[in-house]
Design an enzyme around this catalytic site. Structure first.
Site, PDB file in Angstrom:
ATOM      1  N   LYS A 137      35.501  27.846  36.141  1.00 43.24           N
ATOM      2  CA  LYS A 137      36.221  27.146  35.068  1.00 43.24           C
ATOM      3  C   LYS A 137      37.360  28.040  34.601  1.00 43.24           C
ATOM      4  CE  LYS A 137      35.824  23.250  32.725  1.00 43.24           C
ATOM      5  NZ  LYS A 137      35.200  21.983  33.154  1.00 43.24           N
ATOM      6  N   ASP A 177      40.630  19.139  32.852  1.00 43.85           N
ATOM      7  CA  ASP A 177      39.576  19.103  31.828  1.00 43.85           C
ATOM      8  C   ASP A 177      40.319  18.757  30.534  1.00 43.85           C
ATOM      9  OD1 ASP A 177      36.532  19.893  31.465  1.00 43.85           O
ATOM     10  OD2 ASP A 177      37.531  20.757  29.737  1.00 43.85           O
TER      11      ASP A 177
HETATM   12  P1  NDP Z   1      40.831  14.730  27.363  1.00 41.70           P
HETATM   13  O1  NDP Z   1      41.728  15.835  27.015  1.00 41.70           O
HETATM   14  O2  NDP Z   1      41.333  13.625  28.227  1.00 41.70           O
HETATM   15  O3  NDP Z   1      40.210  14.072  26.059  1.00 41.70           O
HETATM   16  C1  NDP Z   1      39.499  14.833  25.138  1.00 41.70           C
HETATM   17  C2  NDP Z   1      39.046  13.951  24.005  1.00 41.70           C
HETATM   18  O4  NDP Z   1      38.116  14.664  23.208  1.00 41.70           O
HETATM   19  C3  NDP Z   1      40.193  13.554  23.079  1.00 41.70           C
HETATM   20  O5  NDP Z   1      39.896  12.309  22.511  1.00 41.70           O
HETATM   21  C4  NDP Z   1      40.157  14.660  22.034  1.00 41.70           C
HETATM   22  O6  NDP Z   1      40.709  14.300  20.791  1.00 41.70           O
HETATM   23  C5  NDP Z   1      38.672  14.878  21.897  1.00 41.70           C
HETATM   24  N1  NDP Z   1      38.406  16.270  21.507  1.00 41.70           N
HETATM   25  C6  NDP Z   1      38.738  17.381  22.188  1.00 41.70           C
HETATM   26  N2  NDP Z   1      38.371  18.479  21.512  1.00 41.70           N
HETATM   27  C7  NDP Z   1      37.801  18.029  20.376  1.00 41.70           C
HETATM   28  C8  NDP Z   1      37.217  18.671  19.274  1.00 41.70           C
HETATM   29  N3  NDP Z   1      37.152  20.013  19.200  1.00 41.70           N
HETATM   30  N4  NDP Z   1      36.697  17.896  18.300  1.00 41.70           N
HETATM   31  C9  NDP Z   1      36.773  16.538  18.360  1.00 41.70           C
HETATM   32  N5  NDP Z   1      37.324  15.879  19.385  1.00 41.70           N
HETATM   33  C10 NDP Z   1      37.824  16.616  20.375  1.00 41.70           C
HETATM   34  O7  NDP Z   1      39.562  15.422  28.059  1.00 41.70           O
HETATM   35  P2  NDP Z   1      38.465  14.789  29.027  1.00 41.70           P
HETATM   36  O8  NDP Z   1      38.212  13.376  28.672  1.00 41.70           O
HETATM   37  O9  NDP Z   1      38.838  15.129  30.410  1.00 41.70           O
HETATM   38  O10 NDP Z   1      37.189  15.683  28.675  1.00 41.70           O
HETATM   39  C11 NDP Z   1      36.244  15.312  27.677  1.00 41.70           C
HETATM   40  C12 NDP Z   1      34.938  16.026  27.928  1.00 41.70           C
HETATM   41  O11 NDP Z   1      34.444  15.678  29.244  1.00 41.70           O
HETATM   42  C13 NDP Z   1      35.004  17.561  27.933  1.00 41.70           C
HETATM   43  O12 NDP Z   1      33.778  18.065  27.449  1.00 41.70           O
HETATM   44  C14 NDP Z   1      35.136  17.899  29.409  1.00 41.70           C
HETATM   45  O13 NDP Z   1      34.705  19.214  29.673  1.00 41.70           O
HETATM   46  C15 NDP Z   1      34.204  16.857  30.001  1.00 41.70           C
HETATM   47  N6  NDP Z   1      34.379  16.562  31.408  1.00 41.70           N
HETATM   48  C16 NDP Z   1      35.590  16.169  31.899  1.00 41.70           C
HETATM   49  C17 NDP Z   1      35.718  15.850  33.238  1.00 41.70           C
HETATM   50  C18 NDP Z   1      36.978  15.312  33.804  1.00 41.70           C
HETATM   51  O14 NDP Z   1      36.968  14.920  34.973  1.00 41.70           O
HETATM   52  N7  NDP Z   1      38.064  15.203  33.066  1.00 41.70           N
HETATM   53  C19 NDP Z   1      34.587  16.014  34.170  1.00 41.70           C
HETATM   54  C20 NDP Z   1      33.339  16.329  33.523  1.00 41.70           C
HETATM   55  C21 NDP Z   1      33.271  16.621  32.207  1.00 41.70           C
HETATM   56  P3  NDP Z   1      42.216  14.747  20.432  1.00 41.70           P
HETATM   57  O15 NDP Z   1      43.095  13.832  21.220  1.00 41.70           O
HETATM   58  O16 NDP Z   1      42.316  14.574  18.967  1.00 41.70           O
HETATM   59  O17 NDP Z   1      42.343  16.175  20.858  1.00 41.70           O
HETATM   60  O1  2IT Z   2      33.633  19.592  33.844  1.00 45.14           O
HETATM   61  C1  2IT Z   2      33.978  19.122  34.943  1.00 45.14           C
HETATM   62  O2  2IT Z   2      33.160  18.813  35.811  1.00 45.14           O
HETATM   63  C2  2IT Z   2      35.414  18.922  35.186  1.00 45.14           C
HETATM   64  N1  2IT Z   2      36.223  19.168  34.297  1.00 45.14           N
HETATM   65  C3  2IT Z   2      35.882  18.470  36.528  1.00 45.14           C
HETATM   66  C4  2IT Z   2      35.901  19.606  37.505  1.00 45.14           C
HETATM   67  C5  2IT Z   2      36.521  19.293  38.839  1.00 45.14           C
HETATM   68  O3  2IT Z   2      36.682  20.267  39.582  1.00 45.14           O
HETATM   69  O4  2IT Z   2      36.818  18.146  39.143  1.00 45.14           O
END
Ligand code: NDP
Ligand code: 2IT
Length: 459
Positions: A137, A177
């Protein structure tokens, strides 16, 4: 396997309590990392209690010590000509079963502890997918909010100018992420290509024009809903007619909402860091599309939803867990759901939780869900669909081909089904339908990595 032929030795076994004390003392000021290790340790100690070789070879101790943590300065110039300095990291946790693989996060809350917890979790998650990927990461304490496109581009280029020496298609393959989506991946890939003069699958989540895979964007959210549906299916139920509370409004949350809606469920909430929206009539595809455009193209706030859709409410500064629902999907960030909130969900009739985010439920919350006996899928199982399709993107890049959407959709469904089956195998109890998905995911994820490590000896 080296260990399987070993005779019992005199090597002393460390017990769980001592192990956790050691993790705490070696990682001062890193609460998220300690929490993530704690969350798996009890299950692993239970699993290995009669398996001497894992103790003798200190397998968990070694997985909980990243192979390396690289930290670097990232300087960039803002639109007013000010020089700005950020800190960037790449945590390469474990590459026993494949190249390091895991996302990059740009958010002001990023610390070494946060990235170490994420890289540790990723090691188990990637193993669960069944694909050959190790765990890593990275990220930076950079806040993309309010920055111009050119500022984001300059930051991404500067970040990659340091990162490029640590990554590569067969070494370490980052992805998106929080705060890192298609735009940022494009800027980073462009800079990698420019510096190295190589066009290779060094990042996933790329645009379709330059080596990206179909359905990578949707995969995490869709996968978390497939996993939820698999858990419900195990009890003879489905998503049809169920109400869902979802947090976040980014990549994972909006695609989870889309899939719940497609499968006949009713999504009541989404949120961002300023509060949550509650729409009693449910979020249909046109409302979800509005949110996607609003958050990713206009880079707006979720509060503005109620201006466009006056039937909905905005609750400033609150999280959505007080809204009664059948199922919940935390899809924003770590520790966004505590013990009190978990009790509220269970008390209001929630029967299943599927974590789209990484470690969104704190240790108290996990305890509440487990003791209530509801269906509870930890992120390392439920959100593995994203990295799984990243793995498929790597395969397509290596073979220099692109697979069809229908084939990829089927692969995602199958992989989520296989992860569910692994959790059932390792988290089940004889004579009961009840599955401990946390134990199942921890043990199944551990076993593959651990056995590879035994094969390598002490390295
Ligand atoms: P994005 O940046 O697309 O969206 C993040 C969302 O979470 C936004 O709505 C944001 O609000 C909110 N957020 C972020 N930080 C905070 C905080 N400290 N408190 C409250 N709300 C918060 O990210 P993703 O959708 O990609 O990721 C979301 C989660 O999923 C994370 O935990 C990530 O690690 C996990 N994840 C993502 C993957 C991926 O493929 N993208 C894969 C697996 C897991 P705001 O707009 O106000 O910042
Ligand atoms: O938390 C996760 O699994 C991700 N942000 C996606 C990682 C990836 O390599 O696609």
């Amino acid at each position: 396997m080296v260990g399987s032929n070993m005779s019992a030795s005199n090597v002393e076994h460390v017990d769980l309590e001592k192990f956790i004390a050691g993790v705490k003392s070696r990682n001062p000021g890193q609460p998220e990392f300690v929490q993530a290790v704690q969350e798996v340790s009890q299950d692993i100690f239970e699993y290995i209690k009669d398996k001497n070789q894992y103790h003798e070879y200190q397998i968990l101790r070694r997985i909980a010590e990243p192979d390396r943590v690289v930290s670097f300065r990232v300087c960039w110039e803002d639109d007013n000509g000010n020089i700005r300095v950020q800190r960037g990291w790449r945590v390469q946790n474990n590459n026993s079963i494949g190249p390091y693989k895991g996302g990059i996060r740009f958010h002001p809350s990023v610390t070494e502890s946060v990235l170490k917890f994420l890289a540790f979790e990723q090691t188990f998650k990637n193993s669960l997918t069944g694909l050959p990927m190790g765990g890593g990461k990275g990220g930076a304490n950079f806040n993309p909010k309010g920055k111009s496109d050119h500022e984001v581009m300059r930051f991404c280029q500067s970040f990659m100018t340091e990162l490029f020496r640590h990554v590569g298609a067969d070494v370490d393959v980052p992805a998106g992420d929080i705060g890192v989506g298609a735009r940022e991946i494009g800027y980073m890939f462009g800079q990698y290509k420019r510096i190295t003069n190589k066009f290779e699958g060094v990042l996933t989540g790329k645009g379709l024009e330059y080596g990206g895979s179909l359905i990578r964007t949707e995969a995490t959210g869709y996968g978390a809903v497939y996993f939820l549906n698999n858990m419900l299916g195990h009890l003879g139920q489905g998503l049809e007619g169920k109400t869902a509370v979802i947090s976040g409004s980014g990549n994972v949350a909006t695609h989870a909402a889309e899939k719940v809606t497609q499968m006949g469920g009713k999504v009541l909430t989404l949120s961002d860091s300023e509060g949550f929206i509650y729409d009693p009539s449910g979020l249909d595809q046109s409302k979800i599309d509005w949110i996607k455009t609003h958050k990713t193209v206009r880079r707006g706030r979720i509060s503005e939803f109620v201006k466009a859709f006056p039937g909905a409410e905005f609750h400033a500064g609150k999280r959505p867990w007080s809204v009664a629902c059948d199922v919940a999907l935390p899809c924003a960030t770590q520790n966004e759901l505590n013990g009190e909130e978990a009790k509220m969900l269970v008390g209001n009739g929630c029967i299943a939780v599927s974590e789209g985010a990484n470690m969104p439920t704190d240790l108290d919350g996990v305890h509440v869900f487990k003791s209530a006996g509801i269906l509870y899928a930890p992120g390392k199982a439920a959100n593995a669909g994203g990295v799984a399709v990243s793995g498929l993107e790597m395969s397509q890049n290596s073979a220099r081909i692109s697979w069809k959407e229908a084939d990829l959709q089927k692969l995602l469904v199958d992989i989520m089904g296989d992860i569910h089956a692994r959790c059932v195998e390792y988290g089940g109890t004889a004579g009961s339908k009840r599955i401990d998905y946390v134990r199942g995911a921890n043990v199944a994820g551990f076993k593959k990595v651990a056995d590879a490590m035994l094969a390598y000896g002490v390295v």
